[in-house]
Design an enzyme around this catalytic site. Structure first.
Site, PDB file in Angstrom:
ATOM      1  CB  ALA A  45     -52.952  22.590 -28.535  1.00  0.00           C
ATOM      2  CE1 TYR A 217     -63.480   4.051 -36.453  1.00  0.00           C
ATOM      3  CE2 TYR A 217     -65.499   2.510 -36.855  1.00  0.00           C
ATOM      4  CZ  TYR A 217     -64.644   3.315 -37.399  1.00  0.00           C
ATOM      5  OH  TYR A 217     -64.541   3.738 -38.804  1.00  0.00           O
ATOM      6  CE  LYS A 220     -66.155   6.608 -36.184  1.00  0.00           C
ATOM      7  NZ  LYS A 220     -65.927   7.398 -37.281  1.00  0.00           N
ATOM      8  CG  HIS A 279     -60.958   1.448 -34.649  1.00  0.00           C
ATOM      9  ND1 HIS A 279     -60.691   2.096 -33.595  1.00  0.00           N
ATOM     10  CD2 HIS A 279     -60.505   2.098 -35.636  1.00  0.00           C
ATOM     11  CE1 HIS A 279     -59.905   3.276 -33.938  1.00  0.00           C
ATOM     12  NE2 HIS A 279     -59.745   2.964 -35.123  1.00  0.00           N
ATOM     13  CE  LYS A 372     -56.078   3.121 -43.863  1.00  0.00           C
ATOM     14  NZ  LYS A 372     -56.857   4.053 -43.402  1.00  0.00           N
TER      15      LYS A 372
HETATM   16  C1  BG6 Z   1     -58.010   5.305 -37.399  1.00  0.00           C
HETATM   17  C2  BG6 Z   1     -56.955   4.761 -38.328  1.00  0.00           C
HETATM   18  O1  BG6 Z   1     -57.752   4.627 -35.911  1.00  0.00           O
HETATM   19  O2  BG6 Z   1     -59.348   5.083 -38.016  1.00  0.00           O
HETATM   20  C3  BG6 Z   1     -57.232   5.028 -39.675  1.00  0.00           C
HETATM   21  O3  BG6 Z   1     -55.684   4.858 -38.021  1.00  0.00           O
HETATM   22  C4  BG6 Z   1     -58.636   4.964 -40.114  1.00  0.00           C
HETATM   23  O4  BG6 Z   1     -56.389   4.590 -40.631  1.00  0.00           O
HETATM   24  C5  BG6 Z   1     -59.353   5.706 -39.071  1.00  0.00           C
HETATM   25  O5  BG6 Z   1     -58.643   5.859 -41.480  1.00  0.00           O
HETATM   26  C6  BG6 Z   1     -60.884   5.537 -39.524  1.00  0.00           C
HETATM   27  O6  BG6 Z   1     -61.662   6.306 -39.027  1.00  0.00           O
HETATM   28  P1  BG6 Z   1     -63.143   7.001 -39.268  1.00  0.00           P
HETATM   29  O7  BG6 Z   1     -63.476   7.816 -38.014  1.00  0.00           O
HETATM   30  O8  BG6 Z   1     -62.799   8.031 -40.224  1.00  0.00           O
HETATM   31  O9  BG6 Z   1     -63.981   6.106 -39.827  1.00  0.00           O
END
Ligand code: BG6
Length: 804
Positions: A45, A217, A220, A279, A372
């Protein structure tokens, strides 16, 4: 026994029943008012995820559900001692916010309620878990509530999962009639094996329906809308959502952040495990899966998704490219205290080309890409449709609504980028989409704004009326038991099954270094080529010690020499294969010109694969319609087995060319539901087919290989059959698995008009040397018995096989 349907009732009994029914009815009414109490325990938490998303998500859940059917209590838990833990948790709770359209006073009131319902507790020992459970029971009893269920959210590192799971299972399960839901965050393993182990361990504590594996994801908004969108626009999409209309699909997640600060995690996972395996794969499934009739049925959605996994074509090295931003290794040295010379091979960028072998998607490339330290942050799925239009009219007169000249695409814009919010965009020349009016609305025109190179005005563009964080959506789905937004064990293992072989094959691959940000330029641009994905720019000088830049085929001439008194052609592999392919094509054209047919017998194994691909992709004048394909040898496995030579031929050649079915002649190794049984006379049948169709049983061209033991076709040293005698086709034994084989015999091979022997790779060097010196001793080295009686023998060897 009393049965109200069969026995007349005593009047006193009637009275009692009536009272009981009334009591039950009041109970029902009360239960309807309040369906029970839900306790939510957030483990971890005080951690980052909790601070950033989960507390806010829980608060949102409370805002959505308060005053409806349930009462709540929220238990923040961690290993930290109570006082310190509460302080940390309180900090996270301070920043909770309400939707912008809520009156501040109402917000303050609800926030106050939420805080009063939230408490911190240390959860460390088995006793702590028992106390937690007792406290929940006591609270429910004291407040005269009925317990509806408990949610345990594991926002802790995976190594802690099993201990916590054991404690929950042994002492925190709610009583009968109430549900338990446990929620896990990735990573769920590192590869198929570790994922399987973790799943088995967790499966020993929880039922499948109790487990919710989060892939954020799937929460989203644009992603969560893919299936509903496909469903609500079935009419328009039915004819379009397939290989006949879709040119390609791109599933993209670009990030500007790098991995600094989390290298110890990243070094172990890299971008494929971190993003693509979960994702992007989940999104791919939502696009590619068959749409269930009822998309609100969790079971149907999960089932269809699982079936879509089955259609994924296996990946190989040529399916992927990897990169690493230049500062990564230095960051890794710093964070992991590695020595100066340490260079990491962990990819921070990957592009992967995926194919779905289904009638719907065959041939459509799906490109998954993430990295990245790139030049922008954006996530989207783009379905680009084929465009057959040939436009004469000038572009300034094109009307977006009808013009077939503009690109036709559907974009699920996940977030960020120029548009900066989630959206669904449909080219106006496709159709006007239908979206749920209560939650999505048309995006206001923003002059000058372009999305993936096109002005926003090209699209019907819709955005959610209220932007919601993925975690708040997923927490709501957990609360309502909507399992379709989560990863089932089968789904997880299917995904690892798909990715693990690629990860293994890339384990030692040196990633292409890129400077990061805008300086990367077009260094990472990708190109789809046949079944492969490559960087479109040549490999620049590597800054880490890699394999170095090998000499290119063009640096060398094709070498012509003689080997065992026959012509030898030697070159670098690429050049050699293209030379052999051209020679085969020339023979084919000549044969067809003179005899109307070309009989080609091909060997299996790995060496000819590149040749098959070259023939399939680079030889469009090849007279396939007049070519008969025969097998030189076959393994005694079903033709659909991946080990079957015919499968190799099918995968790398047949499926790409137009050969009449009746010109394909697989070896009959599988007859009467058994493999290569003498009694089934498969070898004789094949010999009969050859005699019937090939004049004088003399193939126009036979392609052979040479094994490190001197075997050729499936004729191995000391083979009792096939080295001489009358038989054209024989059953043989191989020292390698699968042991049973069927093969053309040496006498039949030697009747061919041309025999090409392809030998590639350093491992063949010794046998090449040896065979160059020996006479004709097929019993020791079957290859030495290849000597066409009136035809021509040509050796094709790459430099490594020939020169070492
Ligand atoms: C996470 C990854 O699952 O998703 C990260 O571990 C990545 O590396 C992130 O940056 C991206 O998520 P979002 O919601 O910021 O697009």
């Amino acid at each position: 026994m009393l049965n109200p349907y069969t026995e007349p009732l005593h009047p006193g009994l009637w009275k009692m029943l009536t009272v009981a029914m009334c009591v039950a009815l009041v109970g029902c009414l009360q239960a309807q008012e309040l369906r029970g109490h839900v306790s939510i325990v957030l483990l971890g938490a005080t951690g980052d995820l909790a601070k950033k998303y989960l507390w806010q998500g829980l608060f949102q859940l409370y805002l959505d559900e308060v005053g409806k059917d349930h009462s709540f209590s929220f238990h923040g838990a961690a290993l930290t001692a109570p006082e310190q833990g509460w302080k940390l948790m309180a900090k996270a709770l301070e920043s909770l916010s309400c939707p912008s359209d809520m009156a501040p006073s109402h917000c303050a009131e609800l926030k106050d309620q939420f805080l009063r319902l939230s408490q911190y507790r240390q959860l460390k020992t088995a006793e702590d878990y028992r106390t937690l459970s007792k406290d929940i029971e006591a609270q429910v009893k004291q407040e005269d509530l009925r317990e509806a269920g408990r949610i345990f959210y594991f926002s802790v590192p995976p190594f802690a999962y099993v201990d916590i799971a054991r404690n929950i299972n042994s002492s925190c399960r709610p009583g009968p009639g109430a549900w338990l839901r446990v929620v896990f965050e990735k990573p769920f393993g590192h590869d198929h094996l570790s994922a399987q182990q973790l799943a088995t361990e967790l499966g020993s504590f929880f039922q499948e329906e109790e487990m919710y594996r989060v892939d954020h994801y799937l929460g989203k908004q644009a992603v969560a809308q893919i299936l509903p969108f496909r469903d609500q626009n079935r009419k328009a999409l039915d004819g379009l959502w397939n290989r006949h209309h879709v040119e390609r699909v791109e599933i993209i997640m670009k990030e500007t952040v790098d991995a600094e600060g989390r290298i110890s995690f990243y070094e172990e996972y890299g971008v494929i495990r971190d993003v693509l395996q979960n994702h992007l794969t989940e999104i791919l499934m939502l696009v590619a899966m068959e749409l269930p009739l009822n998309v609100s049925s969790s079971a149907a959605v999960l089932q269809h998704k699982l079936e879509a996994f089955r259609g994924l074509r296996g990946l190989n090295k040529g399916s992927a490219v990897v990169g690493q931003y230049q500062a990564y290794s230095a960051q890794a040295r710093r964070e992991l205290q590695k020595p100066e010379g340490f260079h990491s091979l962990t990819p921070t960028f990957a592009g992967v080309l995926v194919h779905v072998d289904s009638l719907r998607w065959e041939g459509v490339p799906f490109t998954l890409m993430s990295g990245k330290a790139l030049d922008e942050r954006v996530g989207y799925v783009r379905v680009l449709f084929k465009n057959q239009a040939f436009c004469i009219q000038h572009e300034r007169h094109w009307a977006p609504e009808q013009s077939p000249c503009l690109p036709r695409q559907i974009i699920f814009h996940i977030g960020h980028g120029e548009l900066s919010h989630p959206a669904i965009l449909v080219s106006r020349n496709l159709f006007r989409p239908s979206l749920p009016a209560h939650s999505w609305a048309e995006v206001q025109e923003r002059p000058g704004l372009r999305v993936l190179g096109r002005p926003l005005s090209d699209f019907y563009a819709y955005s959610p009326l209220r932007e919601r964080d993925a975690y708040s959506i997923l927490l709501s789905h957990i609360f309502h038991g909507r399992k379709e937004s989560f990863i089932t064990t089968e789904n997880l293992l299917a995904s690892w099954d798909f990715w693990t072989p690629l990860l293994d094959s890339l384990a030692h691959e040196v990633p292409r270094l890129y400077p990061g940000g805008a300086d990367t330029g077009c260094l990472l641009d990708l190109e789809l080529n046949g079944g492969h994905l490559s960087f479109s720019q040549q490999q620049p000088e590597q800054l880490v010690p890699g394999p170095g830049s090998a000499p290119k085929p063009s640096d060398f001439q094709v070498l012509r020499a003689r080997y065992r008194e026959s012509p030898l052609i030697s070159a670098w592999p690429e050049e050699l294969i293209s030379r052999l392919a051209s020679d085969i094509e020339a023979s084919a054209l000549q044969a067809v010109q003179h005899f109307g047919k070309f009989h080609l017998a091909l060997s299996g194994g790995s060496s000819p694969i590149a040749l098959f691909q070259q023939l399939a992709m680079g030889h469009y004048s090849f007279p396939w319609a007049h070519t008969h394909l025969w097998l030189v040898d076959e393994r005694c496995v079903p033709l659909s087995d991946p080990d079957s030579n015919f499968q190799g031929l099918q995968a790398h050649l047949l499926q790409h060319i137009r050969l009449p079915y009746y010109n394909i002649h697989p070896m009959p190794v599988h007859l009467h539901q058994r493999l290569c049984a003498e009694e089934d006379q498969g070898a004789q049948t094949y010999a009969g087919e050859i005699s019937a169709l090939v004049a004088n049983s003399s193939f126009d061209l036979v392609l052979l290989g040479m094994g490190t033991d001197g075997h050729t076709a499936s004729l191995f040293p000391q083979s009792p059959t096939g080295l001489d005698g009358e038989q054209l086709v024989v059953l043989t034994q191989s020292p390698f698995r699968p042991h049973q084989r069927m093969s053309l015999s040496l006498p039949l091979i030697n009747r061919a008009k041309k025999v090409a022997v392809l030998v590639m790779g350093r491992t063949k060097r010794d046998i090449t040397m040896l065979v160059s010196r020996v006479g004709q001793e097929p019993r020791k080295w079957p290859i030495s018995g290849v000597l066409p009686s009136s035809g021509q023998l040509v050796w094709y060897m790459d430099y490594e096989a020939f020169l070492g």
